[in-house]
Design a protein around this motif. Structure first.
Motif, PDB file in Angstrom:
ATOM      1  N   MET A   1       0.575  -1.121  -0.104  1.00 17.42           N
ATOM      2  CA  MET A   1      -0.037  -0.109   0.015  1.00 17.42           C
ATOM      3  C   MET A   1       0.785   1.184   0.090  1.00 17.42           C
ATOM      4  O   MET A   1       1.861   1.196   0.720  1.00 17.42           O
ATOM      5  N   ARG A   2       0.447   2.342  -0.761  1.00 20.01           N
ATOM      6  CA  ARG A   2       1.150   3.389  -0.704  1.00 20.01           C
ATOM      7  C   ARG A   2       0.367   4.619  -0.320  1.00 20.01           C
ATOM      8  O   ARG A   2      -0.860   4.558  -0.698  1.00 20.01           O
ATOM      9  N   ASN A   3       0.926   5.477   0.122  1.00 22.90           N
ATOM     10  CA  ASN A   3       0.153   6.604   0.806  1.00 22.90           C
ATOM     11  C   ASN A   3       0.204   7.906  -0.234  1.00 22.90           C
ATOM     12  O   ASN A   3       0.868   8.072  -0.762  1.00 22.90           O
ATOM     13  N   ARG A   4      -1.211   8.097  -0.708  1.00 23.87           N
ATOM     14  CA  ARG A   4      -1.091   9.321  -1.459  1.00 23.87           C
ATOM     15  C   ARG A   4      -1.630  10.510  -0.893  1.00 23.87           C
ATOM     16  O   ARG A   4      -2.777  10.748  -0.160  1.00 23.87           O
ATOM     17  N   ARG A   5      -1.012  11.752  -0.996  1.00 33.30           N
ATOM     18  CA  ARG A   5      -1.455  12.845  -0.205  1.00 33.30           C
ATOM     19  C   ARG A   5      -2.190  13.522  -0.708  1.00 33.30           C
ATOM     20  O   ARG A   5      -2.871  13.446  -1.775  1.00 33.30           O
ATOM     21  N   SER A   6      -2.802  14.379   0.026  1.00 34.27           N
ATOM     22  CA  SER A   6      -4.085  15.357  -0.408  1.00 34.27           C
ATOM     23  C   SER A   6      -3.735  16.377  -1.343  1.00 34.27           C
ATOM     24  O   SER A   6      -2.631  16.663  -1.425  1.00 34.27           O
ATOM     25  N   ARG A   7      -4.548  16.433  -2.351  1.00 34.19           N
ATOM     26  CA  ARG A   7      -4.183  17.481  -3.373  1.00 34.19           C
ATOM     27  C   ARG A   7      -5.542  18.288  -3.854  1.00 34.19           C
ATOM     28  O   ARG A   7      -6.470  17.900  -3.340  1.00 34.19           O
ATOM     29  N   SER A   8      -5.368  19.191  -4.524  1.00 34.86           N
ATOM     30  CA  SER A   8      -6.462  19.677  -5.163  1.00 34.86           C
ATOM     31  C   SER A   8      -6.440  19.276  -6.520  1.00 34.86           C
ATOM     32  O   SER A   8      -5.619  18.937  -7.149  1.00 34.86           O
ATOM     33  N   GLY A   9      -7.849  19.171  -7.160  1.00 30.96           N
ATOM     34  CA  GLY A   9      -8.081  18.629  -8.563  1.00 30.96           C
ATOM     35  C   GLY A   9      -8.992  19.544  -9.203  1.00 30.96           C
ATOM     36  O   GLY A   9      -9.481  20.449  -8.511  1.00 30.96           O
ATOM     37  N   ARG A  10      -9.354  19.070 -10.395  1.00 30.45           N
ATOM     38  CA  ARG A  10     -10.547  19.768 -11.024  1.00 30.45           C
ATOM     39  C   ARG A  10     -11.629  18.760 -11.239  1.00 30.45           C
ATOM     40  O   ARG A  10     -11.276  17.629 -11.578  1.00 30.45           O
ATOM     41  N   ASN A  11     -12.707  19.144 -11.342  1.00 29.88           N
ATOM     42  CA  ASN A  11     -13.917  18.450 -11.685  1.00 29.88           C
ATOM     43  C   ASN A  11     -14.191  18.367 -13.205  1.00 29.88           C
ATOM     44  O   ASN A  11     -14.135  19.314 -13.762  1.00 29.88           O
ATOM     45  N   PRO A  12     -14.134  17.369 -13.877  1.00 29.71           N
ATOM     46  CA  PRO A  12     -13.799  17.217 -15.418  1.00 29.71           C
ATOM     47  C   PRO A  12     -15.064  17.732 -15.849  1.00 29.71           C
ATOM     48  O   PRO A  12     -15.245  18.340 -17.149  1.00 29.71           O
ATOM     49  N   ARG A  13     -16.244  17.646 -15.329  1.00 29.06           N
ATOM     50  CA  ARG A  13     -17.549  18.112 -15.761  1.00 29.06           C
ATOM     51  C   ARG A  13     -17.453  19.557 -16.055  1.00 29.06           C
ATOM     52  O   ARG A  13     -18.006  20.085 -17.018  1.00 29.06           O
ATOM     53  N   ASN A  14     -17.448  20.478 -14.977  1.00 34.95           N
ATOM     54  CA  ASN A  14     -17.678  21.518 -14.917  1.00 34.95           C
ATOM     55  C   ASN A  14     -16.461  22.455 -14.442  1.00 34.95           C
ATOM     56  O   ASN A  14     -16.515  23.759 -14.600  1.00 34.95           O
ATOM     57  N   GLY A  15     -15.269  21.923 -14.147  1.00 30.98           N
ATOM     58  CA  GLY A  15     -14.082  22.596 -14.192  1.00 30.98           C
ATOM     59  C   GLY A  15     -13.727  23.268 -12.866  1.00 30.98           C
ATOM     60  O   GLY A  15     -12.777  23.894 -12.567  1.00 30.98           O
ATOM     61  N   THR A  16     -14.871  22.893 -11.873  1.00 29.26           N
ATOM     62  CA  THR A  16     -14.719  23.659 -10.463  1.00 29.26           C
ATOM     63  C   THR A  16     -13.685  22.886  -9.619  1.00 29.26           C
ATOM     64  O   THR A  16     -13.145  21.685 -10.135  1.00 29.26           O
ATOM     65  N   LEU A  17     -12.761  23.595  -8.750  1.00 32.48           N
ATOM     66  CA  LEU A  17     -11.714  23.026  -7.890  1.00 32.48           C
ATOM     67  C   LEU A  17     -12.178  22.262  -6.967  1.00 32.48           C
ATOM     68  O   LEU A  17     -13.236  22.308  -6.462  1.00 32.48           O
TER      69      LEU A  17
END
Length: 61
Positions: A1-17
């Protein structure tokens, strides 16, 4: 198992953060037997593959 850090991304449908929470993810590590099998396939030993099909151990690394 690997830990994936928290991050910001974008909703692909509407582009919101969106904020993506930290999580644990499984990952695949090939074994020696699989690596040897892939090596044999790349050298052309064993099963025949269709023309144009390229196998690369880099995909499994």
């Amino acid at each position: 198992m690997r830990n994936r850090r928290s991050r910001s991304g974008r909703n692909p449908r509407n582009g919101t953060l969106v904020f993506i929470e930290e999580k644990w993810a499984t990952f695949f590590r090939r074994g020696n037997e699989m690596q040897q099998h892939l090596d044999r396939l790349e050298r052309g030993i064993g099963r025949k593959r269709p023309c144009g099909m390229v196998l690369s151990s880099a995909r499994f690394g």
